[in-house]
Design an enzyme around this catalytic site. Sequence first.
Site, PDB file in Angstrom:
ATOM      1  N   ALA A  13     -13.807 -27.404  31.059  1.00 15.81           N
ATOM      2  CA  ALA A  13     -14.330 -28.437  30.149  1.00 15.81           C
ATOM      3  C   ALA A  13     -15.752 -28.128  29.508  1.00 15.81           C
ATOM      4  O   ALA A  13     -16.041 -28.414  28.518  1.00 15.81           O
ATOM      5  CB  ALA A  13     -14.376 -29.727  31.016  1.00 15.81           C
ATOM      6  N   ASN A  89      -6.899 -25.300  30.873  1.00 15.40           N
ATOM      7  CA  ASN A  89      -7.660 -24.508  29.554  1.00 15.40           C
ATOM      8  C   ASN A  89      -8.649 -23.659  30.294  1.00 15.40           C
ATOM      9  O   ASN A  89      -8.777 -22.505  29.621  1.00 15.40           O
ATOM     10  CB  ASN A  89      -8.478 -25.534  28.916  1.00 15.40           C
ATOM     11  N   SER A 141      -2.181 -17.382  25.970  1.00 12.93           N
ATOM     12  CA  SER A 141      -2.805 -16.464  24.823  1.00 12.93           C
ATOM     13  C   SER A 141      -1.570 -15.736  24.111  1.00 12.93           C
ATOM     14  O   SER A 141      -0.569 -15.316  24.616  1.00 12.93           O
ATOM     15  CB  SER A 141      -3.789 -15.646  25.651  1.00 12.93           C
ATOM     16  N   TYR A 157      -5.297  -9.539  32.160  1.00 12.95           N
ATOM     17  CA  TYR A 157      -5.329 -10.869  31.411  1.00 12.95           C
ATOM     18  C   TYR A 157      -3.937 -11.179  30.793  1.00 12.95           C
ATOM     19  O   TYR A 157      -3.594 -12.323  30.831  1.00 12.95           O
ATOM     20  CB  TYR A 157      -6.427 -10.758  30.271  1.00 12.95           C
ATOM     21  N   ALA A 158      -3.392 -10.103  30.185  1.00 13.49           N
ATOM     22  CA  ALA A 158      -2.132 -10.300  29.466  1.00 13.49           C
ATOM     23  C   ALA A 158      -1.028 -10.866  30.518  1.00 13.49           C
ATOM     24  O   ALA A 158      -0.047 -11.461  30.274  1.00 13.49           O
ATOM     25  CB  ALA A 158      -1.785  -9.151  28.833  1.00 13.49           C
ATOM     26  N   ALA A 159      -1.210  -9.964  31.778  1.00 11.31           N
ATOM     27  CA  ALA A 159      -0.232 -10.380  32.727  1.00 11.31           C
ATOM     28  C   ALA A 159      -0.274 -11.609  33.457  1.00 11.31           C
ATOM     29  O   ALA A 159       0.789 -12.410  33.519  1.00 11.31           O
ATOM     30  CB  ALA A 159      -0.249  -9.473  33.918  1.00 11.31           C
ATOM     31  N   ALA A 160      -1.593 -12.186  33.638  1.00  9.50           N
ATOM     32  CA  ALA A 160      -1.861 -13.334  34.191  1.00  9.50           C
ATOM     33  C   ALA A 160      -1.436 -14.423  33.078  1.00  9.50           C
ATOM     34  O   ALA A 160      -0.679 -15.632  33.758  1.00  9.50           O
ATOM     35  CB  ALA A 160      -3.297 -13.422  34.433  1.00  9.50           C
ATOM     36  N   LYS A 161      -1.650 -14.420  31.800  1.00  7.48           N
ATOM     37  CA  LYS A 161      -1.345 -15.406  30.860  1.00  7.48           C
ATOM     38  C   LYS A 161       0.299 -15.388  30.660  1.00  7.48           C
ATOM     39  O   LYS A 161       0.789 -16.442  30.605  1.00  7.48           O
ATOM     40  CB  LYS A 161      -2.213 -15.239  29.488  1.00  7.48           C
TER      41      LYS A 161
HETATM   42  N1  LIG Z   1     -11.595 -17.860  22.694  1.00  7.49           N
HETATM   43  C1  LIG Z   1     -10.404 -17.187  22.083  1.00  7.49           C
HETATM   44  O1  LIG Z   1     -10.282 -16.671  21.090  1.00  7.49           O
HETATM   45  C2  LIG Z   1      -8.901 -17.408  22.763  1.00  7.49           C
HETATM   46  C3  LIG Z   1      -7.816 -16.931  22.596  1.00  7.49           C
HETATM   47  C4  LIG Z   1      -6.549 -17.195  23.290  1.00  7.49           C
HETATM   48  C5  LIG Z   1      -6.751 -17.647  24.469  1.00  7.49           C
HETATM   49  N2  LIG Z   1      -8.009 -18.453  24.887  1.00  7.49           N
HETATM   50  C6  LIG Z   1      -8.088 -19.095  26.278  1.00  7.49           C
HETATM   51  O2  LIG Z   1      -8.534 -20.269  25.995  1.00  7.49           O
HETATM   52  C7  LIG Z   1      -9.033 -20.851  27.242  1.00  7.49           C
HETATM   53  C8  LIG Z   1     -10.853 -21.450  26.828  1.00  7.49           C
HETATM   54  O3  LIG Z   1     -11.376 -20.341  26.316  1.00  7.49           O
HETATM   55  P1  LIG Z   1     -12.851 -20.197  25.729  1.00  7.49           P
HETATM   56  O4  LIG Z   1     -13.032 -19.460  24.675  1.00  7.49           O
HETATM   57  O5  LIG Z   1     -13.327 -21.672  25.452  1.00  7.49           O
HETATM   58  O6  LIG Z   1     -13.448 -19.615  27.090  1.00  7.49           O
HETATM   59  P2  LIG Z   1     -14.943 -20.249  27.780  1.00  7.49           P
HETATM   60  O7  LIG Z   1     -15.397 -18.858  28.522  1.00  7.49           O
HETATM   61  O8  LIG Z   1     -15.989 -20.616  26.695  1.00  7.49           O
HETATM   62  O9  LIG Z   1     -14.372 -21.290  28.477  1.00  7.49           O
HETATM   63  C9  LIG Z   1     -13.609 -21.130  29.705  1.00  7.49           C
HETATM   64  C10 LIG Z   1     -14.362 -22.056  30.660  1.00  7.49           C
HETATM   65  O10 LIG Z   1     -13.470 -21.965  31.835  1.00  7.49           O
HETATM   66  C11 LIG Z   1     -14.371 -22.048  32.919  1.00  7.49           C
HETATM   67  N3  LIG Z   1     -13.768 -21.454  34.258  1.00  7.49           N
HETATM   68  C12 LIG Z   1     -13.551 -20.151  34.358  1.00  7.49           C
HETATM   69  N4  LIG Z   1     -13.464 -19.844  35.758  1.00  7.49           N
HETATM   70  C13 LIG Z   1     -13.268 -20.824  36.209  1.00  7.49           C
HETATM   71  C14 LIG Z   1     -12.966 -21.381  37.547  1.00  7.49           C
HETATM   72  N5  LIG Z   1     -12.524 -20.566  38.483  1.00  7.49           N
HETATM   73  N6  LIG Z   1     -12.952 -22.876  37.825  1.00  7.49           N
HETATM   74  C15 LIG Z   1     -13.299 -23.635  36.907  1.00  7.49           C
HETATM   75  N7  LIG Z   1     -13.556 -23.246  35.765  1.00  7.49           N
HETATM   76  C16 LIG Z   1     -13.687 -21.977  35.423  1.00  7.49           C
HETATM   77  C17 LIG Z   1     -15.744 -21.192  32.502  1.00  7.49           C
HETATM   78  O11 LIG Z   1     -16.937 -21.532  33.473  1.00  7.49           O
HETATM   79  C18 LIG Z   1     -15.846 -21.823  31.142  1.00  7.49           C
HETATM   80  O12 LIG Z   1     -16.627 -22.888  31.004  1.00  7.49           O
HETATM   81  C19 LIG Z   1      -9.054 -19.909  28.319  1.00  7.49           C
HETATM   82  O13 LIG Z   1      -8.042 -19.931  28.924  1.00  7.49           O
HETATM   83  C20 LIG Z   1      -8.782 -18.486  27.127  1.00  7.49           C
HETATM   84  O14 LIG Z   1      -8.168 -17.497  28.072  1.00  7.49           O
HETATM   85  C21 LIG Z   1      -8.979 -17.999  23.999  1.00  7.49           C
END
Ligand SMILES: NC(=O)c1ccc[n+]([C@@H]2O[C@H](COP(=O)([O-])OP(=O)(O)OC[C@H]3O[C@@H](n4cnc5c(N)ncnc54)[C@H](O)[C@@H]3O)[C@@H](O)[C@H]2O)c1
Length: 249
Positions: A13, A89, A141, A157-161
């Site tokens: 969040a 998320n 993703s 990352y790709a495998a986990a997603k």
């Molecule tokens: N930004 C992009 O271009 C993009 C593209 C495709 C997918 N995504 C996916 O969208 C989602 C959000 O991405 P974002 O760009 O806002 O990234 P971000 O890093 O700004 O936000 C991710 C948040 O998740 C929190 N987090 C990570 N590990 C955690 C844990 N163990 N427990 C609790 N919270 C945890 C982090 O502290 C962070 O606040 C992610 O899943 C990311 O993989 C992002």
Amino acid sequence: MRLAGKKALLTGAGGAMGKVFAQALAAEGCDVAGLDVAADGLGAFGEAVQAAGRQALELKTDITDFAATQDAVGEVIQTWGGLDILVNNAGGGMVRPFHEMTEQEWHRMVEVNLTSVFNVTAAVIPSMLARGGGRIVNIASIAALRGGRLVRHASGYAAAKAGVVGLTKALAIEYATSGITVNAIAPGAQQTPGRDRDTPEQREALLAQIPTRTLGRPEDLAETIVFFCLPSAAYLTGVILPQDGGHAI
Ligand SMILES: NC(=O)c1ccc[n+]([C@@H]2O[C@H](COP(=O)([O-])OP(=O)(O)OC[C@H]3O[C@@H](n4cnc5c(N)ncnc54)[C@H](O)[C@@H]3O)[C@@H](O)[C@H]2O)c1
């Protein structure tokens, strides 16, 4: 307000997209509980929800920890009496050539991006079953669908997603008769603050791969999340929706 009175749980969040997603859910009438391992972004999350006139719960929680996640989600359910919406998320990538990745780095990618989704979803599902339904939206993703074409050397990352994609489909089937829909969005590269660090050359190379030649907007992803949560989306489940400027084609 199309989701008036609904109770939502959002992971990650405090992150770049999390705050935008929270704002959109609150604008539609949801109270939103936010989980994040980092405390610094949670304040802004809470302010965004409250600015829309809704209630926010901020819980600093490491969602890779099963017991801690059970406790945090249990607190939310006790406070609000249940949950209607879950947005998984939280996540994050790592760039490392596969043959250089350590065992720890591999496990970390799986824990942060996949095991976390198991932990939170497992804690939330009983409440949705008790309520007779719910909505789960997972943020996967483009990497899950297209491997490392957009971001090279992101195999963990790709495998986990991709695991999130499989879990989404399996849970959609498992809970289809329980009124719980489970869908995923597979975003392409988004216009988030992290992208501002791109050099002009990096930006040009990235855009050259995307048919629209544009980055995605988190505000648009937020609209898709809301869409999956609307009553009219009750017959949509197990959908993996690329929102990526055509990159997955
Ligand atoms: N930004 C992009 O271009 C993009 C593209 C495709 C997918 N995504 C996916 O969208 C989602 C959000 O991405 P974002 O760009 O806002 O990234 P971000 O890093 O700004 O936000 C991710 C948040 O998740 C929190 N987090 C990570 N590990 C955690 C844990 N163990 N427990 C609790 N919270 C945890 C982090 O502290 C962070 O606040 C992610 O899943 C990311 O993989 C992002």
